[in-house]
Design a protein around this motif. Structure first.
Motif, short mmCIF file in Angstrom:
data_model
loop_
_atom_site.label_atom_id
_atom_site.label_comp_id
_atom_site.label_asym_id
_atom_site.label_seq_id
_atom_site.Cartn_x
_atom_site.Cartn_y
_atom_site.Cartn_z
N ILE A 159 0.76 -1.23 -0.01
CA ILE A 159 0.03 0.07 0.08
C ILE A 159 0.96 1.28 -0.01
CG2 ILE A 159 -1.99 -1.13 1.17
CD1 ILE A 159 0.24 1.30 3.20
N ARG A 160 0.22 2.46 -0.31
CA ARG A 160 0.94 3.73 -0.03
C ARG A 160 0.35 4.55 0.88
NH1 ARG A 160 1.14 9.07 -1.84
NH2 ARG A 160 -0.78 8.71 -3.28
N VAL A 161 1.03 4.93 1.85
CA VAL A 161 0.37 6.03 2.91
C VAL A 161 0.41 7.37 2.30
CG1 VAL A 161 0.57 6.85 5.19
CG2 VAL A 161 1.31 4.46 5.12
N VAL A 162 -0.86 7.58 2.21
CA VAL A 162 -1.13 9.10 1.70
C VAL A 162 -1.01 10.30 2.78
CG1 VAL A 162 -2.70 10.62 0.51
CG2 VAL A 162 -2.51 8.25 -0.06
N ASP A 163 -1.30 9.93 3.98
CA ASP A 163 -1.33 10.66 4.99
C ASP A 163 -1.20 10.33 6.33
OD1 ASP A 163 -1.21 13.52 5.92
OD2 ASP A 163 -3.46 13.27 6.65
N GLY A 164 -0.47 10.75 7.41
CA GLY A 164 -0.42 10.04 8.74
C GLY A 164 1.02 9.54 9.15
N ASP A 165 1.20 9.43 10.49
CA ASP A 165 2.42 9.12 10.67
C ASP A 165 2.28 7.45 11.11
OD1 ASP A 165 3.65 11.46 10.60
OD2 ASP A 165 3.19 11.93 12.65
N TYR A 166 3.66 6.72 10.91
CA TYR A 166 3.36 5.30 10.98
C TYR A 166 4.78 4.66 11.33
CZ TYR A 166 5.00 5.38 6.10
OH TYR A 166 5.82 5.54 5.00
N ARG A 167 4.90 3.61 11.68
CA ARG A 167 6.18 2.68 11.81
C ARG A 167 5.94 1.70 11.15
NH1 ARG A 167 6.12 -0.95 15.75
NH2 ARG A 167 4.52 -0.68 17.23
N THR A 168 7.17 0.77 10.74
CA THR A 168 7.07 -0.49 9.96
C THR A 168 8.01 -1.33 10.72
OG1 THR A 168 8.76 0.32 8.38
CG2 THR A 168 6.56 0.57 7.81
N GLY A 169 7.48 -2.76 10.64
CA GLY A 169 8.59 -3.67 10.82
C GLY A 169 9.18 -4.04 9.68
N LYS A 170 9.97 -5.03 10.00
CA LYS A 170 10.93 -5.67 8.62
C LYS A 170 9.87 -6.33 7.45
CE LYS A 170 14.54 -8.99 7.79
NZ LYS A 170 15.30 -10.05 8.46
N MET A 171 10.46 -5.66 6.38
CA MET A 171 9.87 -5.79 4.98
C MET A 171 10.71 -6.48 4.00
SD MET A 171 7.22 -2.55 4.81
CE MET A 171 8.34 -1.24 4.82
N SER A 172 10.41 -7.17 3.04
CA SER A 172 11.15 -7.73 1.94
C SER A 172 11.85 -6.33 1.24
CB SER A 172 10.54 -8.52 1.13
OG SER A 172 11.35 -8.80 0.07
N ALA A 173 13.05 -6.06 1.09
CA ALA A 173 13.72 -4.99 0.21
C ALA A 173 13.12 -5.35 -1.24
CB ALA A 173 15.04 -5.09 0.44
N GLU A 174 12.99 -6.42 -1.64
CA GLU A 174 12.43 -6.97 -3.14
C GLU A 174 11.14 -6.30 -3.34
OE1 GLU A 174 12.56 -11.02 -4.17
OE2 GLU A 174 14.75 -11.07 -3.77
N LYS A 175 10.29 -6.19 -2.21
CA LYS A 175 8.80 -5.64 -2.37
C LYS A 175 9.04 -4.30 -2.10
CE LYS A 175 7.84 -9.97 -3.42
NZ LYS A 175 7.82 -10.23 -4.85
N VAL A 176 9.73 -3.66 -1.21
CA VAL A 176 9.63 -2.32 -0.86
C VAL A 176 10.84 -1.83 -0.64
CG1 VAL A 176 8.67 -0.44 0.83
CG2 VAL A 176 7.46 -2.52 0.30
N SER A 177 11.54 -1.03 -1.86
CA SER A 177 12.90 -0.67 -1.54
C SER A 177 13.01 0.80 -0.87
CB SER A 177 13.30 -0.24 -3.04
OG SER A 177 12.50 0.94 -3.54
N ASP A 178 14.42 1.09 -0.63
CA ASP A 178 14.29 2.27 0.26
C ASP A 178 13.65 3.37 -0.34
OD1 ASP A 178 15.92 1.02 2.17
OD2 ASP A 178 17.65 1.37 1.34
N ALA A 179 13.79 3.67 -1.97
CA ALA A 179 13.14 4.69 -2.50
C ALA A 179 11.73 4.62 -2.31
CB ALA A 179 13.49 4.72 -3.97
N ASP A 180 11.02 3.49 -2.55
CA ASP A 180 9.56 3.03 -2.23
C ASP A 180 9.28 3.55 -0.76
OD1 ASP A 180 9.30 2.08 -4.90
OD2 ASP A 180 9.45 -0.20 -3.88
N ARG A 181 10.19 3.20 0.31
CA ARG A 181 9.74 3.55 1.74
C ARG A 181 9.57 5.01 1.79
NH1 ARG A 181 11.69 0.07 6.27
NH2 ARG A 181 11.67 -1.97 5.27
N ALA A 182 10.50 5.61 1.05
CA ALA A 182 10.66 7.21 1.24
C ALA A 182 9.66 7.88 0.71
CB ALA A 182 12.00 7.93 0.60
#
Length: 92
Positions: free
Chosen positions: A49-72
Protein backbone atom coordinates in the motif's frame (compact mmCIF):
# COMPACT_ATOMS: atom_id res chain seq x y z
CA UNK A 1 -3.93 0.49 26.55
CA UNK A 2 -2.59 1.49 23.12
CA UNK A 3 -4.22 4.41 21.35
CA UNK A 4 -6.68 3.63 18.55
CA UNK A 5 -6.25 5.30 15.19
CA UNK A 6 -8.71 5.60 12.31
CA UNK A 7 -7.52 3.97 9.09
CA UNK A 8 -9.20 5.14 5.89
CA UNK A 9 -8.59 3.42 2.56
CA UNK A 10 -9.00 5.62 -0.54
CA UNK A 11 -12.37 4.60 -2.07
CA UNK A 12 -12.65 1.80 0.49
CA UNK A 13 -13.22 0.81 4.09
CA UNK A 14 -12.60 2.69 7.33
CA UNK A 15 -11.65 0.91 10.53
CA UNK A 16 -9.83 1.39 13.83
CA UNK A 17 -6.34 0.06 14.49
CA UNK A 18 -4.29 0.14 17.68
CA UNK A 19 -0.71 1.45 17.66
CA UNK A 20 0.55 -2.05 18.44
CA UNK A 21 -1.66 -3.76 15.83
CA UNK A 22 -0.76 -4.34 12.20
CA UNK A 23 -3.04 -2.51 9.76
CA UNK A 24 -3.67 -5.66 7.69
CA UNK A 25 -4.86 -7.65 10.71
CA UNK A 26 -7.06 -4.79 11.90
CA UNK A 27 -8.65 -4.64 8.45
CA UNK A 28 -9.35 -8.38 8.52
CA UNK A 29 -10.72 -8.17 12.09
CA UNK A 30 -13.20 -5.52 10.95
CA UNK A 31 -14.40 -7.67 8.04
CA UNK A 32 -13.00 -5.49 5.25
CA UNK A 33 -11.11 -6.92 2.28
CA UNK A 34 -9.75 -3.89 0.42
CA UNK A 35 -6.09 -4.91 0.82
CA UNK A 36 -4.82 -8.17 -0.65
CA UNK A 37 -3.77 -10.79 1.92
CA UNK A 38 -0.80 -13.08 1.36
CA UNK A 39 1.84 -14.43 3.71
CA UNK A 40 1.22 -11.86 6.51
CA UNK A 41 4.98 -11.97 7.15
CA UNK A 42 6.43 -9.11 5.11
CA UNK A 43 7.78 -11.25 2.29
CA UNK A 44 5.26 -11.68 -0.53
CA UNK A 45 4.27 -8.07 -1.28
CA UNK A 46 0.58 -8.78 -1.91
CA UNK A 47 -0.49 -6.27 0.77
CA UNK A 48 1.61 -3.39 -0.63
CA UNK A 49 0.00 0.00 0.00
CA UNK A 50 0.99 3.67 -0.02
CA UNK A 51 0.43 5.88 3.01
CA UNK A 52 -1.06 9.12 1.67
CA UNK A 53 -1.34 10.87 5.03
CA UNK A 54 -0.43 10.18 8.66
CA UNK A 55 2.48 8.96 10.76
CA UNK A 56 3.41 5.30 11.08
CA UNK A 57 6.19 2.83 11.72
CA UNK A 58 6.98 -0.40 9.97
CA UNK A 59 8.41 -3.76 10.90
CA UNK A 60 10.81 -5.76 8.75
CA UNK A 61 9.73 -5.94 5.09
CA UNK A 62 11.25 -7.60 2.01
CA UNK A 63 13.58 -5.10 0.27
CA UNK A 64 12.56 -6.77 -3.01
CA UNK A 65 8.95 -5.70 -2.43
CA UNK A 66 9.58 -2.29 -0.82
CA UNK A 67 12.87 -0.59 -1.70
CA UNK A 68 14.38 2.32 0.24
CA UNK A 69 13.10 4.67 -2.48
CA UNK A 70 9.63 3.12 -2.14
CA UNK A 71 9.72 3.64 1.63
CA UNK A 72 10.67 7.27 1.14
CA UNK A 73 7.63 7.65 -1.15
CA UNK A 74 5.30 6.22 1.53
CA UNK A 75 5.03 2.64 0.30
CA UNK A 76 4.82 -0.18 2.85
CA UNK A 77 3.38 -3.64 3.37
CA UNK A 78 0.16 -3.48 5.39
CA UNK A 79 1.15 -6.62 7.30
CA UNK A 80 4.11 -4.68 8.73
CA UNK A 81 2.45 -1.27 9.11
CA UNK A 82 1.69 0.14 12.56
CA UNK A 83 -0.17 3.46 12.84
CA UNK A 84 1.16 6.28 15.02
CA UNK A 85 -1.65 8.56 13.86
CA UNK A 86 -4.85 8.36 11.81
CA UNK A 87 -3.87 7.11 8.34
CA UNK A 88 -5.14 7.55 4.81
CA UNK A 89 -3.83 4.70 2.66
CA UNK A 90 -4.07 3.79 -0.99
CA UNK A 91 -4.05 0.22 -2.27
CA UNK A 92 -1.42 -0.09 -5.02
Amino acid sequence: MAALHRIRIVDGAEFDCGEDERVLLAMERCGADDIGVGCRGGGCGICRIRVVDGDYRTGKMSAEKVSDADRAAGFALACRLYPADDLLIEVT
